[in-house]
Scaffold this motif. Structure first.
Motif, mmCIF file in Angstrom:
data_model
loop_
_atom_site.group_PDB
_atom_site.id
_atom_site.type_symbol
_atom_site.label_atom_id
_atom_site.label_comp_id
_atom_site.label_asym_id
_atom_site.label_seq_id
_atom_site.Cartn_x
_atom_site.Cartn_y
_atom_site.Cartn_z
ATOM 1 N N MET A 17 -39.101 -29.098 27.194
ATOM 2 C CA MET A 17 -37.922 -29.301 28.027
ATOM 3 C C MET A 17 -38.347 -29.253 29.495
ATOM 4 N N ASP A 18 -37.793 -30.157 30.276
ATOM 5 C CA ASP A 18 -38.076 -30.190 31.712
ATOM 6 C C ASP A 18 -37.474 -28.967 32.389
ATOM 7 N N LYS A 19 -38.163 -28.501 33.406
ATOM 8 C CA LYS A 19 -37.654 -27.382 34.196
ATOM 9 C C LYS A 19 -36.618 -27.923 35.179
ATOM 10 N N LEU A 20 -35.550 -27.179 35.362
ATOM 11 C CA LEU A 20 -34.426 -27.613 36.182
ATOM 12 C C LEU A 20 -34.253 -26.758 37.424
ATOM 13 N N LYS A 21 -33.583 -27.338 38.418
ATOM 14 C CA LYS A 21 -33.068 -26.567 39.553
ATOM 15 C C LYS A 21 -31.680 -26.095 39.133
ATOM 16 N N ILE A 22 -31.549 -24.796 38.962
ATOM 17 C CA ILE A 22 -30.289 -24.232 38.477
ATOM 18 C C ILE A 22 -29.739 -23.260 39.521
ATOM 19 N N SER A 23 -28.475 -23.425 39.841
ATOM 20 C CA SER A 23 -27.779 -22.478 40.723
ATOM 21 C C SER A 23 -26.802 -21.671 39.888
ATOM 22 N N VAL A 24 -26.904 -20.357 39.976
ATOM 23 C CA VAL A 24 -25.953 -19.478 39.310
ATOM 24 C C VAL A 24 -24.791 -19.274 40.273
ATOM 25 N N LEU A 25 -23.607 -19.681 39.827
ATOM 26 C CA LEU A 25 -22.391 -19.592 40.642
ATOM 27 C C LEU A 25 -21.583 -18.386 40.189
ATOM 28 N N PHE A 26 -21.162 -17.573 41.145
ATOM 29 C CA PHE A 26 -20.439 -16.357 40.809
ATOM 30 C C PHE A 26 -19.527 -15.958 41.956
ATOM 31 N N HIS B 177 -21.822 -8.077 43.441
ATOM 32 C CA HIS B 177 -21.527 -8.975 42.337
ATOM 33 C C HIS B 177 -21.916 -8.305 41.034
ATOM 34 N N ASP B 178 -21.434 -8.857 39.950
ATOM 35 C CA ASP B 178 -21.696 -8.317 38.624
ATOM 36 C C ASP B 178 -23.185 -8.367 38.320
ATOM 37 N N GLU B 179 -23.696 -7.355 37.661
ATOM 38 C CA GLU B 179 -25.119 -7.298 37.322
ATOM 39 C C GLU B 179 -25.550 -8.419 36.387
ATOM 40 N N VAL B 180 -24.603 -9.005 35.678
ATOM 41 C CA VAL B 180 -24.922 -10.116 34.780
ATOM 42 C C VAL B 180 -25.515 -11.288 35.560
ATOM 43 N N VAL B 181 -25.092 -11.466 36.800
ATOM 44 C CA VAL B 181 -25.616 -12.541 37.647
ATOM 45 C C VAL B 181 -27.134 -12.427 37.758
ATOM 46 N N ASP B 182 -27.608 -11.242 38.063
ATOM 47 C CA ASP B 182 -29.044 -11.026 38.217
ATOM 48 C C ASP B 182 -29.780 -11.162 36.882
ATOM 49 N N GLU B 183 -29.137 -10.720 35.812
ATOM 50 C CA GLU B 183 -29.757 -10.830 34.485
ATOM 51 C C GLU B 183 -29.913 -12.297 34.075
ATOM 52 N N GLU C 256 -37.499 -16.724 34.391
ATOM 53 C CA GLU C 256 -38.592 -16.463 33.460
ATOM 54 C C GLU C 256 -38.875 -17.684 32.590
ATOM 55 N N GLY C 257 -37.842 -18.489 32.356
ATOM 56 C CA GLY C 257 -37.999 -19.723 31.587
ATOM 57 C C GLY C 257 -38.623 -20.845 32.406
ATOM 58 N N GLY C 258 -38.941 -20.555 33.673
ATOM 59 C CA GLY C 258 -39.619 -21.529 34.510
ATOM 60 C C GLY C 258 -38.711 -22.383 35.373
ATOM 61 N N HIS C 259 -37.414 -22.135 35.309
ATOM 62 C CA HIS C 259 -36.486 -22.925 36.118
ATOM 63 C C HIS C 259 -36.484 -22.429 37.559
ATOM 64 N N LYS C 260 -36.235 -23.334 38.488
ATOM 65 C CA LYS C 260 -36.114 -22.967 39.902
ATOM 66 C C LYS C 260 -34.682 -22.493 40.129
ATOM 67 N N MET C 261 -34.555 -21.214 40.485
ATOM 68 C CA MET C 261 -33.247 -20.581 40.562
ATOM 69 C C MET C 261 -32.755 -20.432 41.993
ATOM 70 N N SER C 262 -31.452 -20.502 42.133
ATOM 71 C CA SER C 262 -30.791 -20.126 43.377
ATOM 72 C C SER C 262 -29.458 -19.488 43.010
ATOM 73 N N ASP D 127 -29.616 -29.263 39.640
ATOM 74 C CA ASP D 127 -29.452 -30.140 38.478
ATOM 75 C C ASP D 127 -28.317 -29.638 37.601
ATOM 76 N N LEU D 128 -28.127 -28.309 37.627
ATOM 77 C CA LEU D 128 -27.120 -27.664 36.787
ATOM 78 C C LEU D 128 -26.601 -26.425 37.488
ATOM 79 N N VAL D 129 -25.304 -26.203 37.389
ATOM 80 C CA VAL D 129 -24.698 -24.952 37.856
ATOM 81 C C VAL D 129 -24.407 -24.105 36.623
ATOM 82 N N PHE D 130 -24.985 -22.904 36.602
ATOM 83 C CA PHE D 130 -24.670 -21.944 35.548
ATOM 84 C C PHE D 130 -23.453 -21.179 36.045
ATOM 85 N N ASN D 131 -22.299 -21.511 35.504
ATOM 86 C CA ASN D 131 -21.042 -21.018 36.044
ATOM 87 C C ASN D 131 -20.670 -19.647 35.488
ATOM 88 N N LEU D 132 -20.763 -18.648 36.328
ATOM 89 C CA LEU D 132 -20.300 -17.305 36.001
ATOM 90 C C LEU D 132 -19.086 -16.921 36.844
#
Length: 100
Positions: free
Chosen positions: A1-10, A21-27, A34-40, A61-66
């Motif tokens: 699987m290709d590595k993605l630019k993922i932004s965690v939104l919270f 913010h909730d500790e789940v955001v950091d988790e 750790e999966g190799g994705h570029k996080m913000s 590339d994807l927003v992980f919506n929290l």
């Protein structure tokens, strides 16, 4: 699987002392990193322009919506996903119609 630019939104609480913010955001961010994705992280409170500027700046590339509220109001949760949908921004979770 290709590595993605993922932004965690919270939602983050902002006070004179700082932000929280909730500790789940950091988790989640840690696991995706750790999966190799570029996080913000994109924390929002009550400023839609801030969300738009962050998305424009980070161009994920994807927003992980929290995000479960906006302007400290749970009812506005679906509106955040409506904005993402209108922008054509891929995101995780239920869309605005499902939340309604």
């Amino acid at each position: 699987m290709d590595k993605l630019k993922i932004s965690v939104l919270f939602w983050e609480e902002r006070t004179k002392e700082g932000t929280e913010h909730d500790e789940v955001v950091d988790e989640v961010a840690g696991a995706l990193s750790e999966g190799g994705h570029k996080m913000s992280l994109i924390g929002i409170s009550d400023d839609l322009r801030e969300l738009l500027d962050n998305l424009d700046d980070k161009r994920p590339d994807l927003v992980f919506n929290l995000c479960e509220r906006f302007a400290d109001n749970d009812v506005y949760e679906m509106h955040v996903t409506a904005v993402l949908t209108m922008l054509g921004q891929p995101f995780t979770g239920t869309g605005p119609v499902g939340m309604r």
